[in-house]
Design a protein around this motif. Structure first.
Motif, PDB file in Angstrom:
ATOM      1  N   ALA A 230       0.844  -1.195   0.000  1.00  0.00           N
ATOM      2  CA  ALA A 230       0.000   0.000   0.000  1.00  0.00           C
ATOM      3  C   ALA A 230       0.870   1.232   0.000  1.00  0.00           C
ATOM      4  O   ALA A 230       1.936   1.258   0.629  1.00  0.00           O
ATOM      5  N   SER A 231       0.412   2.257  -0.703  1.00  0.00           N
ATOM      6  CA  SER A 231       1.078   3.567  -0.708  1.00  0.00           C
ATOM      7  C   SER A 231      -0.007   4.623  -0.736  1.00  0.00           C
ATOM      8  O   SER A 231      -0.727   4.766  -1.731  1.00  0.00           O
ATOM      9  N   ILE A 232      -0.140   5.347   0.365  1.00  0.00           N
ATOM     10  CA  ILE A 232      -1.210   6.327   0.526  1.00  0.00           C
ATOM     11  C   ILE A 232      -0.609   7.705   0.765  1.00  0.00           C
ATOM     12  O   ILE A 232       0.285   7.857   1.597  1.00  0.00           O
TER      13      ILE A 232
ATOM     14  N   ALA B  43       0.655  17.014   5.291  1.00  0.00           N
ATOM     15  CA  ALA B  43       0.863  15.907   4.356  1.00  0.00           C
ATOM     16  C   ALA B  43       1.086  14.636   5.155  1.00  0.00           C
ATOM     17  O   ALA B  43       1.667  14.663   6.235  1.00  0.00           O
ATOM     18  N   LEU B  44       0.611  13.532   4.619  1.00  0.00           N
ATOM     19  CA  LEU B  44       0.761  12.252   5.288  1.00  0.00           C
ATOM     20  C   LEU B  44       0.980  11.157   4.261  1.00  0.00           C
ATOM     21  O   LEU B  44       0.237  11.059   3.287  1.00  0.00           O
ATOM     22  N   CYS B  45       2.010  10.348   4.482  1.00  0.00           N
ATOM     23  CA  CYS B  45       2.235   9.157   3.660  1.00  0.00           C
ATOM     24  C   CYS B  45       2.221   7.930   4.558  1.00  0.00           C
ATOM     25  O   CYS B  45       2.864   7.933   5.613  1.00  0.00           O
ATOM     26  N   ILE B  46       1.503   6.913   4.137  1.00  0.00           N
ATOM     27  CA  ILE B  46       1.529   5.628   4.825  1.00  0.00           C
ATOM     28  C   ILE B  46       1.855   4.553   3.795  1.00  0.00           C
ATOM     29  O   ILE B  46       1.219   4.478   2.740  1.00  0.00           O
ATOM     30  N   HIS B  47       2.872   3.768   4.100  1.00  0.00           N
ATOM     31  CA  HIS B  47       3.255   2.645   3.245  1.00  0.00           C
ATOM     32  C   HIS B  47       3.170   1.359   4.046  1.00  0.00           C
ATOM     33  O   HIS B  47       3.513   1.338   5.241  1.00  0.00           O
TER      34      HIS B  47
ATOM     35  N   ALA C 106      -4.855   2.581   3.794  1.00  0.00           N
ATOM     36  CA  ALA C 106      -3.699   1.706   3.575  1.00  0.00           C
ATOM     37  C   ALA C 106      -4.053   0.248   3.866  1.00  0.00           C
ATOM     38  O   ALA C 106      -3.680  -0.658   3.111  1.00  0.00           O
ATOM     39  N   TYR C 107      -4.762   0.025   4.971  1.00  0.00           N
ATOM     40  CA  TYR C 107      -5.166  -1.347   5.292  1.00  0.00           C
ATOM     41  C   TYR C 107      -6.046  -1.927   4.190  1.00  0.00           C
ATOM     42  O   TYR C 107      -5.898  -3.083   3.794  1.00  0.00           O
ATOM     43  N   GLU C 108      -6.964  -1.105   3.683  1.00  0.00           N
ATOM     44  CA  GLU C 108      -7.858  -1.572   2.619  1.00  0.00           C
ATOM     45  C   GLU C 108      -7.076  -1.894   1.352  1.00  0.00           C
ATOM     46  O   GLU C 108      -7.309  -2.922   0.709  1.00  0.00           O
ATOM     47  N   MET C 109      -6.131  -1.020   0.991  1.00  0.00           N
ATOM     48  CA  MET C 109      -5.341  -1.262  -0.213  1.00  0.00           C
ATOM     49  C   MET C 109      -4.507  -2.532  -0.086  1.00  0.00           C
ATOM     50  O   MET C 109      -4.390  -3.311  -1.036  1.00  0.00           O
ATOM     51  N   ALA C 110      -3.928  -2.746   1.086  1.00  0.00           N
ATOM     52  CA  ALA C 110      -3.074  -3.915   1.294  1.00  0.00           C
ATOM     53  C   ALA C 110      -3.875  -5.185   1.521  1.00  0.00           C
ATOM     54  O   ALA C 110      -3.319  -6.290   1.443  1.00  0.00           O
TER      55      ALA C 110
END
Length: 396
Positions: free
Chosen positions: A241-243, A377-381, A263-267
């Protein structure tokens, strides 16, 4: 989107490097990442360079990536400069993920770097203050707006949950113990809880050892398509995931909560499936507050999580095994990339004495700036070790 893999990682030790340039720091990190991936610089098809404050601290504006990379012979390819406050490095990774996942490139470089230390502390403070709405700044600029903001949020959290400053100190003690095991950390000394609580106060009631320091450093990644990763024998660590989010969620959900859910949904997994987390601990108080926001504990469950030792190596969900911002260090543009370096090493089983046993899934949470009372700004991987393939890099 096609699968995207982290094929190489490299970084400098974070610290105060008055005599080292951005070019020098960047060269060390990039050279290490290319060697780790087994990729020649000439094979790179694009580069994404995250940096936030060079314009203020060093005077280098506009073409930072081109200046740094051309000094080591990497030129002629598309180079994109990414500036997104403390989330600059992770935002650069997000851009690389989009490009590789869309099939535009097979192998690209991500570089995050920063020189934040300056002999004149006022220059550093001015740089940090620029990562917010400057029209709304107040005070003399002598302190960090982000440390003060963390202190205010802690007060509200304490009132709601019954948390105490000792819980914050326990988190800081854990993080400094982890950084003592990390050769890339700015601080490599374990402190007792009593030493942390008795240290000079930086942003009342937070002591200096509960807060992230000023420092310099660089971190780099080689990011590949799955087909390219298989070709070079480096498949295994996949970006699940990359959000990327910005402040002001229209549905009223906080940016960290909403970003984590996306992110959880994407992964295709939940927080209970995470092996470890690297999160953006501007202060140890920030880490405490984020446990709940990222779904690592139930509502108001942060103090109980700390008391149970869940966030320690060997606990239920180790957090900031690198030492985090408060002890690994926080050279702003490099921070998000350094988090990915740590997760990659952990998922490969290469983290040495700070290794999380059986690590298969890792989350990185990297926030930048502040607008409207939350991260600008926020990034979650989320990185996933693809079964037995994840360990094939051991020994390289």
């Amino acid at each position: 989107m096609h699968p995207v893999h982290i094929c190489g990682v490299g970084m400098t030790r974070f610290g105060k490097y008055q005599d080292r340039s951005l070019k020098d720091l960047g060269r060390e990190a990039v050279t290490a990442a290319l060697a780790d991936a087994g990729v020649e610089a000439g094979a790179l098809q694009a580069a994404y360079v995250g940096n936030s404050f060079a314009g203020i601290v060093t005077g280098q504006e506009a073409v930072r990536g081109q200046v740094v990379l051309s000094a080591m012979g990497i030129c002629g390819l598309p180079i994109l400069n990414v500036e997104n406050a403390c989330a600059s490095g992770s935002s650069a990774l997000h851009q690389a993920w989009v490009a590789v996942g869309a099939g535009l490139y097979d192998v690209v470089l991500v570089l995050g770097l920063e020189k934040l230390f300056h002999p004149d502390r006022a220059v550093t403070m001015r740089a940090l203050a620029s990562a917010t709405d400057v029209e709304k700044l107040s005070g003399d600029g002598g302190g960090s707006v982000f440390l003060e903001e963390s202190s205010h949020r802690l007060a509200a959290y304490m009132e709601r949950t019954g948390a105490t400053l000792r819980h914050v100190g326990m988190i800081a003690e854990k993080s400094h113990a982890n950084s003592a095991l990390n050769p890339f950390a700015q601080y490599q000394h374990a402190y007792s809880l009593d030493e942390i609580m008795a240290a000079p106060v930086s942003a009342p009631p937070l002591t200096r050892l509960m807060c992230s320091p000023i420092g310099d450093g660089a971190a780099a990644l080689v990011v590949c398509s799955e087909a390219y990763a298989r070709r070079i024998g480096r498949v295994g660590i996949r970006i699940g995931a990359s959000i990327l989010r910005s402040t002001g969620s229209p549905d009223g959900v906080g940016i960290s909560e909403g970003g984590a859910r996306a992110a959880y949904e994407m992964a295709g997994l939940g927080p209970d499936e995470l092996s470890l987390v690297e999160l953006h601990d501007t202060t140890a108080a920030s880490e405490l507050v984020l446990y709940e926001k990222l779904g690592l504990c139930p509502a108001d469950g942060g103090p109980g999580m700390v008391e149970a030792g869940d966030m320690r190596i060997g606990g239920r969900i180790p957090v900031n095994t690198s030492g985090g911002l408060i002890s690994r260090g926080h050279p702003v543009g490099a921070t998000g990339v350094a988090q990915i370096c740590e997760l990659t090493q952990q998922l490969r089983g290469q983290a040495g004495p700070r290794q999380v046993n059986g690590a298969r899934v890792g989350m990185a949470h990297n926030a930048g700036g502040t607008v409207l009372g939350e991260p600008a700004a926020l990034c979650i991987h989320i990185l996933v070790a693809d079964d037995s393939e994840a360990t094939q890099n051991l020994g390289h």
